[in-house]
Scaffold this motif. Structure first.
Motif, mmCIF file in Angstrom:
data_model
loop_
_atom_site.group_PDB
_atom_site.id
_atom_site.type_symbol
_atom_site.label_atom_id
_atom_site.label_comp_id
_atom_site.label_asym_id
_atom_site.label_seq_id
_atom_site.Cartn_x
_atom_site.Cartn_y
_atom_site.Cartn_z
ATOM 1 N N THR A 373 0.781 -1.130 -0.036
ATOM 2 C CA THR A 373 0.150 -0.193 -0.188
ATOM 3 C C THR A 373 0.682 1.377 0.035
ATOM 4 O O THR A 373 0.725 2.203 -0.819
ATOM 5 N N ALA A 374 2.045 1.163 0.746
ATOM 6 C CA ALA A 374 2.869 2.528 0.762
ATOM 7 C C ALA A 374 3.420 2.781 -0.540
ATOM 8 O O ALA A 374 3.570 3.796 -1.047
ATOM 9 N N ARG A 375 3.833 1.453 -1.224
ATOM 10 C CA ARG A 375 4.494 1.718 -2.382
ATOM 11 C C ARG A 375 3.459 2.198 -3.508
ATOM 12 O O ARG A 375 3.917 3.075 -4.464
ATOM 13 N N GLY A 376 2.276 1.657 -3.420
ATOM 14 C CA GLY A 376 1.270 2.204 -4.341
ATOM 15 C C GLY A 376 0.849 3.743 -4.059
ATOM 16 O O GLY A 376 0.596 4.387 -5.059
ATOM 17 N N LEU A 377 1.084 4.008 -2.958
ATOM 18 C CA LEU A 377 0.375 5.591 -2.597
ATOM 19 C C LEU A 377 1.682 6.346 -2.822
ATOM 20 O O LEU A 377 1.328 7.328 -3.607
ATOM 21 N N LEU A 378 2.809 6.016 -2.663
ATOM 22 C CA LEU A 378 3.962 6.858 -3.152
ATOM 23 C C LEU A 378 4.158 6.779 -4.796
ATOM 24 O O LEU A 378 4.432 7.857 -5.340
ATOM 25 N N SER A 379 3.698 5.862 -5.488
ATOM 26 C CA SER A 379 3.753 5.766 -6.781
ATOM 27 C C SER A 379 2.611 6.614 -7.445
ATOM 28 O O SER A 379 2.330 6.696 -8.684
ATOM 29 N N GLY A 380 1.460 6.581 -6.540
ATOM 30 C CA GLY A 380 0.253 7.294 -7.167
ATOM 31 C C GLY A 380 -0.690 6.126 -7.900
ATOM 32 O O GLY A 380 -1.791 6.472 -8.344
#
Length: 406
Positions: A373-380
């Motif tokens: 989730t953190a990765r998807g949030l940072l990537s948008g």
């Protein structure tokens, strides 16, 4: 290779579309980039509350494992996880407030989307999960004096939202949503299990009150909330199982939602144990908690490998990451607290081993879902809008239609 009915790929609120939903409205004009404030929040739906629930369950379930509380070495870690859940709750509240203020049309569209509307049950369960933790590891964060007021406030809010979601979402499903036969989804359980979370919370809060009408009112309310949730679940769960049997596995992106079936099972066993603990001097309460909790936990342990096998099947076929992966956390956490309560009540080491094994699964799932989730949030990628479905107009086409209409 032909797919079985119901196995087609599609969009879900976290990144895929279930094949069993129908469009609820024609797409409207697409706004030009920068024409609306906070564009990143346009698709910030209620499913984000699931991350709060999953994080809070790690702290709450860890506290339930020890008969005399968590190990002293684990207390700071559990308190830190609870603090993280509380911060996430505030952050999601702020983002959802911005979503409703600046993207009200999309918020209304979520309510009219049968794939998204059930996630409003998460909006109720998130404050309830954090509130329960305030009476456990949260005490080390907010202090003894503030723990009960914080818990009481979150209980009042979560209980009101739970009852609202449990009534409004089924009403919309009947009146406004259009779902074809064989489209029952485990996601439908989300608004129905919310009152059961409140039912498990009420006895913990009652124990903090002096004897009197206030305590009795909370205990009776707990029974009413538990009954409402259990009976509603008994109505929906057979439809979900029938859909799986007659129409085959769920679409890939929806497969993690099979773990949502564990939620009402584990949470009801937990609620029964908390009620028994709140009725000291009444041995029949302990007996009833065991007579109810053991068979329900047994069914949960039967469902777990079935759901796990279907998830592994989906992984082999390319299961995409969506916010639906948080279904691997909170429902498993409820089974941890249910099994741990039974272990403390019966003194059986086997039940303690089950609770510890489930907690290991919970922590692993939480870590994986959190990192992704953190990765998807940072990537948008998790904030981007869903891809258009078959036959949907492209943004350029939508703008052309809008200009022509003017």
């Amino acid at each position: 290779m032909r797919r079985r009915p119901g196995e087609a790929r599609g969009r879900t609120p976290g990144g895929g579309r279930p094949a069993a939903t129908t469009p609820v409205a024609e797409p409207g004009p697409v706004a030009e980039p920068g024409s609306v404030p906070l564009p990143s929040l346009r698709h910030f739906g209620p499913q984000w509350y699931a991350a709060v629930m999953g994080t809070a369950s790690v702290a709450g379930a860890g506290t339930a494992l020890g008969a005399d509380g968590p190990h002293p070495a684990a207390r700071p870690l559990l308190a830190a996880v609870w603090a993280l859940a509380a911060l996430l709750l505030v952050a999601v509240w702020a983002a959802r407030a911005g979503h409703w203020r600046h993207h009200r049309d999309q918020a209304r569209a979520h309510l009219l989307d049968p794939a998204v509307a059930p996630f409003y049950g998460c909006a109720a369960m998130a404050p309830l999960a954090v509130g329960m933790g305030a009476l456990g590891p949260g005490r080390d964060v907010v202090g003894e004096r503030a723990a009960v007021p914080v818990a009481a406030g979150l209980f009042a809010l979560g209980c009101a939202l739970a009852l609202t979601a449990a009534a409004v979402v089924p009403y919309l499903l009947i009146v406004r949503h259009r779902t074809p036969p064989g489209s029952a989804s485990p996601v439908w359980l989300l608004p129905l299990v919310a009152p059961m979370v409140a039912a498990a919370f009420a006895p913990l809060l009652a124990a903090e009150l002096p004897p009197g009408d206030g305590r009795r009112t909370l205990l009776v309310a707990s029974l009413g909330l538990a009954g409402a949730s259990a009976l509603a679940t008994l109505v929906v769960l057979p439809a979900v199982v029938a859909r799986l049997i007659h129409h085959g596995p769920l679409p890939l992106a929806l497969t993690p939602s099979l773990f949502l079936v564990l939620g009402p099972l584990g949470q009801s066993a937990t609620a029964a144990g908390h009620l028994a603990d709140a009725l000291p001097g009444r041995p029949y309460a302990d007996v009833l908690a065991v007579l109810y909790g053991v068979p329900v936990t047994g069914f949960a342990l039967l469902w777990l490998p079935v759901a796990g096998a279907l998830v592994l099947r989906a992984v082999r076929r390319g299961l995409p990451f969506t916010l639906g992966w948080w279904a691997f956390t909170f429902p498993v956490g409820t089974c941890v607290t249910g099994a741990a309560g039974l272990a403390h009540r019966t003194g059986l080491g086997a039940l303690s081993a089950v609770a510890v094994a489930l907690y290991g699964l919970l922590v692993t799932a939480w870590a994986v879902a959190g990192v992704r989730t953190a990765r998807g949030l940072l990537s948008g990628s998790l904030l981007a809008g869903p891809p258009p479905g078959p036959g949907a107009p492209s943004p350029a086409t939508a703008r052309t239609r809008s200009d022509s209409a003017r």
